[in-house]
Enzyme design. Structure first.
Site, PDB file in Angstrom:
ATOM      1  N   ASP A  36       0.874  -1.189   0.000  1.00  0.00           N
ATOM      2  CA  ASP A  36       0.000   0.000   0.000  1.00  0.00           C
ATOM      3  C   ASP A  36       0.904   1.229   0.000  1.00  0.00           C
ATOM      4  OD1 ASP A  36      -3.202   0.451   1.287  1.00  0.00           O
ATOM      5  OD2 ASP A  36      -1.853   2.156   0.980  1.00  0.00           O
ATOM      6  N   ASN A  37       0.529   2.247  -0.772  1.00  0.00           N
ATOM      7  CA  ASN A  37       1.368   3.453  -0.800  1.00  0.00           C
ATOM      8  C   ASN A  37       0.875   4.528   0.180  1.00  0.00           C
ATOM      9  OD1 ASN A  37      -0.904   4.453  -2.024  1.00  0.00           O
ATOM     10  ND2 ASN A  37       0.128   5.305  -3.815  1.00  0.00           N
ATOM     11  N   ALA A  56      -6.340  -2.317  -3.510  1.00  0.00           N
ATOM     12  CA  ALA A  56      -5.815  -0.959  -3.718  1.00  0.00           C
ATOM     13  C   ALA A  56      -6.474  -0.337  -4.937  1.00  0.00           C
ATOM     14  CB  ALA A  56      -4.302  -1.004  -3.924  1.00  0.00           C
ATOM     15  N   ALA A  57      -6.851   0.926  -4.805  1.00  0.00           N
ATOM     16  CA  ALA A  57      -7.451   1.655  -5.935  1.00  0.00           C
ATOM     17  C   ALA A  57      -7.582   3.113  -5.546  1.00  0.00           C
ATOM     18  CB  ALA A  57      -8.838   1.096  -6.254  1.00  0.00           C
ATOM     19  N   TYR A  95     -14.139   6.670 -12.716  1.00  0.00           N
ATOM     20  CA  TYR A  95     -13.903   5.662 -11.667  1.00  0.00           C
ATOM     21  C   TYR A  95     -14.614   4.349 -12.018  1.00  0.00           C
ATOM     22  CZ  TYR A  95     -14.618   2.998  -7.402  1.00  0.00           C
ATOM     23  OH  TYR A  95     -14.699   1.964  -6.502  1.00  0.00           O
TER      24      TYR A  95
HETATM   25  P1  NAD Z   1      -9.510   3.176   0.602  1.00  0.00           P
HETATM   26  O1  NAD Z   1      -9.130   4.408  -0.131  1.00  0.00           O
HETATM   27  O2  NAD Z   1      -9.700   3.257   2.071  1.00  0.00           O
HETATM   28  O3  NAD Z   1      -8.472   2.008   0.287  1.00  0.00           O
HETATM   29  C1  NAD Z   1      -7.693   1.946  -0.875  1.00  0.00           C
HETATM   30  C2  NAD Z   1      -6.261   1.667  -0.471  1.00  0.00           C
HETATM   31  O4  NAD Z   1      -5.475   1.576  -1.658  1.00  0.00           O
HETATM   32  C3  NAD Z   1      -5.651   2.778   0.384  1.00  0.00           C
HETATM   33  O5  NAD Z   1      -5.027   2.224   1.527  1.00  0.00           O
HETATM   34  C4  NAD Z   1      -4.635   3.448  -0.544  1.00  0.00           C
HETATM   35  O6  NAD Z   1      -3.537   4.001   0.147  1.00  0.00           O
HETATM   36  C5  NAD Z   1      -4.260   2.294  -1.453  1.00  0.00           C
HETATM   37  N1  NAD Z   1      -3.743   2.743  -2.760  1.00  0.00           N
HETATM   38  C6  NAD Z   1      -4.318   3.650  -3.613  1.00  0.00           C
HETATM   39  N2  NAD Z   1      -3.532   3.816  -4.691  1.00  0.00           N
HETATM   40  C7  NAD Z   1      -2.455   3.011  -4.530  1.00  0.00           C
HETATM   41  C8  NAD Z   1      -1.292   2.757  -5.306  1.00  0.00           C
HETATM   42  N3  NAD Z   1      -1.069   3.386  -6.466  1.00  0.00           N
HETATM   43  N4  NAD Z   1      -0.380   1.881  -4.837  1.00  0.00           N
HETATM   44  C9  NAD Z   1      -0.570   1.241  -3.657  1.00  0.00           C
HETATM   45  N5  NAD Z   1      -1.656   1.440  -2.872  1.00  0.00           N
HETATM   46  C10 NAD Z   1      -2.583   2.318  -3.305  1.00  0.00           C
HETATM   47  O7  NAD Z   1     -10.832   2.651  -0.125  1.00  0.00           O
HETATM   48  P2  NAD Z   1     -11.839   1.479   0.268  1.00  0.00           P
HETATM   49  O8  NAD Z   1     -13.164   2.097   0.441  1.00  0.00           O
HETATM   50  O9  NAD Z   1     -11.278   0.631   1.361  1.00  0.00           O
HETATM   51  O10 NAD Z   1     -11.858   0.657  -1.089  1.00  0.00           O
HETATM   52  C11 NAD Z   1     -11.165  -0.566  -1.260  1.00  0.00           C
HETATM   53  C12 NAD Z   1     -11.546  -1.184  -2.591  1.00  0.00           C
HETATM   54  O11 NAD Z   1     -12.953  -1.455  -2.617  1.00  0.00           O
HETATM   55  C13 NAD Z   1     -11.257  -0.298  -3.802  1.00  0.00           C
HETATM   56  O12 NAD Z   1     -10.754  -1.120  -4.829  1.00  0.00           O
HETATM   57  C14 NAD Z   1     -12.609   0.258  -4.185  1.00  0.00           C
HETATM   58  O13 NAD Z   1     -12.681   0.539  -5.566  1.00  0.00           O
HETATM   59  C15 NAD Z   1     -13.528  -0.891  -3.786  1.00  0.00           C
HETATM   60  N6  NAD Z   1     -14.897  -0.446  -3.473  1.00  0.00           N
HETATM   61  C16 NAD Z   1     -15.165   0.303  -2.361  1.00  0.00           C
HETATM   62  C17 NAD Z   1     -16.490   0.670  -2.073  1.00  0.00           C
HETATM   63  C18 NAD Z   1     -16.861   1.477  -0.847  1.00  0.00           C
HETATM   64  O14 NAD Z   1     -18.056   1.722  -0.614  1.00  0.00           O
HETATM   65  N7  NAD Z   1     -15.937   1.900  -0.001  1.00  0.00           N
HETATM   66  C19 NAD Z   1     -17.510   0.284  -2.941  1.00  0.00           C
HETATM   67  C20 NAD Z   1     -17.195  -0.458  -4.073  1.00  0.00           C
HETATM   68  C21 NAD Z   1     -15.889  -0.844  -4.312  1.00  0.00           C
END
Ligand code: NAD
Length: 306
Positions: free
Chosen positions: A27-28, A70-71, A138
């Site tokens: 994770d970054n 990660a995203a 997105y």
């Molecule tokens: P979040 O932002 O809390 O977690 C994403 C993590 O990815 C973070 O820790 C971030 O630091 C890391 N990251 C981002 N870019 C990076 C990179 N280039 N290299 C390494 N690490 C990187 O978001 P979340 O809500 O926990 O979402 C997690 C996943 O679930 C994502 O893929 C998101 O698309 C998916 N998602 C989330 C929801 C929601 O309601 N929260 C709904 C649908 C899908």
């Protein structure tokens, strides 16, 4: 595990460790936090776009399963500045998949989105037969992420499992983010400030408590081969219902502020998880009020809920 310092990923890491698995996190920390990473997980602060480092890590750790959370997960940010979202969510995913193919993993799990994938669905609750028509870069990036996973999974011969999440809420969701309605509203209302509702409050989503998704990610280690599964209750929950539930529990007596709807956001959706029930045996269990109570208790331990 990628994204293991983020909201959902960190809970999945905890769930895997509780079951006795060994976990390494990449994770970054762009939107995640070091403190979210369980001390028993090995942690690599690395950007997924750094394919050289990523390959080194995968060759060293040799994971059986790669779970890709990660995203860049923000709709409005992706409308303002689409390239970083596409770079991370599509291109970096390709880099990860190639490294997985080189070392020969047993399975690839992916957190996609139902909420941002289907556009305005023709039918609610929406099942997986609804054609993807994202309204934002997105949503597009997650759709393309799915496609590259299907391709490389076939190409290298490792199975994959794709989850299309609904709106997820629970402890560790960042109240300073753009999307987590429960976390944002709760943070403001707890601080005595009225939250802003975009639209008249009728915008609706399917809300699942993060612990239920952890269960899906545990079940997915063994079950579900080359499947794409919606997760959700199949029930629409409006912004108004979230506001009213929080206002009752906290309690909070002021009215919400209203602003116009935002472009790129879906008006109403709820996801049918019948396929996930059949393939995995998964069903959500934590109802909205119970989930919101748990979330508030962790975020504000001193608070006495109504
Ligand atoms: P979040 O932002 O809390 O977690 C994403 C993590 O990815 C973070 O820790 C971030 O630091 C890391 N990251 C981002 N870019 C990076 C990179 N280039 N290299 C390494 N690490 C990187 O978001 P979340 O809500 O926990 O979402 C997690 C996943 O679930 C994502 O893929 C998101 O698309 C998916 N998602 C989330 C929801 C929601 O309601 N929260 C709904 C649908 C899908």
């Amino acid at each position: 595990m990628t994204g293991g310092a983020g909201f959902i990923g960190s809970h999945v890491v905890d769930g895997y460790l509780r079951r006795g698995h060994r976990v390494a996190v990449v994770d970054n920390l762009s939107t995640g936090f070091r403190k979210n990473v369980h001390p028993k997980a090995r942690f690599y602060e690395v950007d997924l776009r750094n394919t050289t480092r990523l390959r080194q890590i995968l060759h060293r750790e040799k994971p059986d399963v790669v779970n890709h959370h990660a995203a860049l997960a923000e709709v409005v940010r992706s409308l303002r500045d689409p390239l970083p979202t596409l770079e991370v969510n599509v291109l970096a995913t390709v880099g990860l998949l190639i490294a997985c193919g080189e070392i020969g993993i047993r399975k690839f799990l992916f957190s996609s989105t139902g909420g941002a994938m289907y556009g305005e669905p023709r039918k609610i609750p929406t099942d997986e037969s609804e054609p993807p028509t994202p309204l934002s870069p997105y949503g597009l990036s997650k759709m393309q992420g799915e496609e590259v996973i299907r391709f490389y999974s076939r190409f290298y011969g490792f199975p994959h499992l794709i989850f299309r999440y609904p709106n997820v809420y629970g402890p560790r969701q960042n109240p300073k983010g753009e999307a987590g309605v429960v976390a944002i509203f709760a943070g403001l209302m707890h601080g005595g400030r009225a939250p802003t509702i975009f639209g008249d409050g009728s915008k609706a989503r399917d809300y699942v408590y993060v612990g239920d998704l952890v269960r899906a990610n545990l079940m997915g280690l063994r079950r579900g081969k080359n499947e794409t599964l919606n997760l959700g209750w199949g029930r629409k929950v409006s912004d108004r219902e979230i506001f009213d539930t929080l206002a009752r529990l906290l309690p909070f007596r002021e009215k919400a502020i209203h602003a116009p709807f935002r472009k790129g956001e879906v008006y109403q959706i709820a996801l049918s998880a019948r396929r996930a029930a059949r393939v995995l045996g998964w069903k959500p269990t934590v109802r909205l009020e119970a989930g919101i109570r748990r979330t508030l208790k962790v975020a504000y331990p001193a608070l006495r809920l109504a």
